[in-house]
Design a protein around this motif. Structure first.
Motif: not given
Length: 188
Positions: A19-20, A25-26, A28-30, A32, A37, A173, A176
């Protein structure tokens, strides 16, 4: 606080990989901002519409990304019903002052071993997916919302799939990289 909901099927969920590594997830990590999901494996646009109030409206998002239609096509649903379902979701979101990004489903690939693709219907279904892409682009234009064409960027690639339908790490990717700038634009 601006929060984001991704509404969709297994492609949004991140089926078949850690899932990461999913595009959700990508993203969400980038950013703020909180991201929820709401991708559910096997979901059709009818399912998405049925759960729309609970999954979207009740979570009061600032931004909604809608990505659906693959399962509808693979289960031989009419194009008209897919567009009607997505139109209803868009109208409900707009009525609740939610910003929307509409994405077309990525392409799929003729994989002889896929349990998800009926090869005898492959040509018909890939043509239907292409038509859906065109229809969704028109719908986004009519509703004055952001549209992301994921079909065209994946249509000629065959190395981005796990099983002909679901995307591998490289495919996620790719999504993303296409979706993140649009999300950031909507959040600014």
């Amino acid at each position: 606080m601006k929060n984001i909901i991704l509404l969709g099927d297994s492609l949004t969920f991140g089926y078949g990989l850690d899932r990461n590594l999913s595009f959700a997830s990508l993203i969400e990590k980038n950013i703020n901002y909180p991201l929820i999901n709401k991708g559910i494996n096997g979901s059709t646009t009818t399912d998405m519409l049925v759960r729309f109030t609970k999954d979207v409206i009740d979570n009061n998002p600032y931004l909604l990304l809608i990505l659906g239609g693959t399962n509808d096509i693979l289960s031989n649903k009419p194009l008209k019903s897919i567009i009607e379902n997505i139109t209803l979701m868009i109208e409900e979101a707009l009525a609740n002052n939610i910003k929307i990004i509409l994405a077309s489903p990525p392409s799929f690939f003729r994989d002889e071993n896929s349990i998800f693709i009926n090869l005898k219907d492959y040509d018909k279904n890939i043509n239907k997916l292409s038509l859906l892409n065109t229809e969704l682009s028109s719908l986004a234009s009519i509703k004055n919302i952001n549209f992301i064409d994921l079909f065209s960027i994946t249509n000629s690639l065959n190395n981005i799939f796990i099983d002909g339908v679901h995307l591998n790490e490289e495919g996620n990717r790719l999504l993303y990289n296409k979706i993140l700038p649009e999300v950031k634009k909507e959040l600014s």
